[in-house]
Design an enzyme around this catalytic site. Sequence first.
Site, PDB file in Angstrom:
ATOM      1  N   SER A  67      -5.439   8.398   2.639  1.00 20.53           N
ATOM      2  CA  SER A  67      -4.444   7.818   1.739  1.00 20.53           C
ATOM      3  C   SER A  67      -4.588   6.316   1.526  1.00 20.53           C
ATOM      4  O   SER A  67      -3.879   5.749   0.678  1.00 20.53           O
ATOM      5  CB  SER A  67      -3.027   8.136   2.223  1.00 20.53           C
ATOM      6  OG  SER A  67      -2.686   9.458   1.857  1.00 20.53           O
ATOM      7  N   ALA A  68      -5.473   5.647   2.234  1.00 18.23           N
ATOM      8  CA  ALA A  68      -5.793   4.265   1.859  1.00 18.23           C
ATOM      9  C   ALA A  68      -6.363   4.243   0.444  1.00 18.23           C
ATOM     10  O   ALA A  68      -6.376   3.194  -0.216  1.00 18.23           O
ATOM     11  CB  ALA A  68      -6.769   3.654   2.856  1.00 18.23           C
TER      12      ALA A  68
END
Length: 387
Positions: A67-68
Amino acid sequence: MDVHGTVAEGFEPVRDAFVRNFATLGDRGAAVAVYRDGQKVVDLWGGTRDVDGTALWERGTAQVVRSATKGVAAAVLLLLHQRGQLDLDAPVGHYWPEFKARGKERVLVRHVLNHRAGLPVLDRPLTPQEALDPLKGPEAVAAQAPVWEPGTDHGYHALTYGWLLDELVRRVTGQGTGQWLASQVTGPLGLDLWLGLPESEAGRVGRVGRVEGAEPTGGLRARPKRSVTEAYEDPASLTRRAFAAISPFPDQNDPAYRASALPATNAMATADGLARFYATLIGDTAGAPRLFTPETVELARAEESAGPDRVLVVGTRFGLGYMLHGSASPLLTPGSFGHPGRGGALGFADPETGIAFGYVTNGFRKTVTADPRAQGLVRAVRGVLNL
């Protein structure tokens, strides 16, 4: 553990924290990079390229950052807004008419970025094969009814965020997010960061997997609250359903998954690529002009959503596309903006100190927003700066 790379004078505590991650927190292979005012001050790597292998991590080894990815993808919408091609306060349906179905006429573009669209789940999850089709995810979200009145509350759109954002980019530019990013940002800047891994770079990406490590002591909670645990275990909860919008989740080591472009979850990056991306958002780097104007930086980090998160169950803070510093996701200072990746990765920028940070790993722990390895490195940077 042999740690390779360099740190500028004064940043030696970051090396010490990086070594501790291998000694006590289960890291098998990882890298961290830090820029200050556009200059690299930390560039470290160590361990093995694959979580289950013996070949050494090398300079330029990349990993999926989960999710970065969201923080990278958010920059595309903000740059389109900065260039006058996208109105953040326009309804999504203005650009994507099919999206208006089932009570979504009042969902605004900014609701996609601040997690207030009310669309964190799908009534029918996508299969892995469907998820890799760039048309299927947007079609599913367009057919979905909101689970709360859009704009009235916030909840983390773990997977649907990517399809919402990607289709907006496609409707405005004619390109998917990964294509636009490569042609307009990462390609021209020479960043080792891809959303849709080219076959020519496939050999640089290591295998990922789960790892265990001793729980940290000090300020980090060793065990989640009971309410959080129950939310992840309940198949009917928004938490469980949001993370199961693709079911089962694709194999992250599958070449087909890596080659696809899911703007919520599957960017591949080196630590340097992630850190330099954030460095370039806030300032000039190595002759490359900054990407965000000061006004766009303020859009990214101005608080849009805060308080109890309907999906993550804890209190979260979001700007436009970015998590903000807080108890759920501690960054460097209250002015920082960025995004963690579930289980490990972290990228962020802090305009006041000029710091940009990137950490990538091949070993995922049972963390969602505040991995102890990344947090140890951030605390070390904070100590160096006497913050």
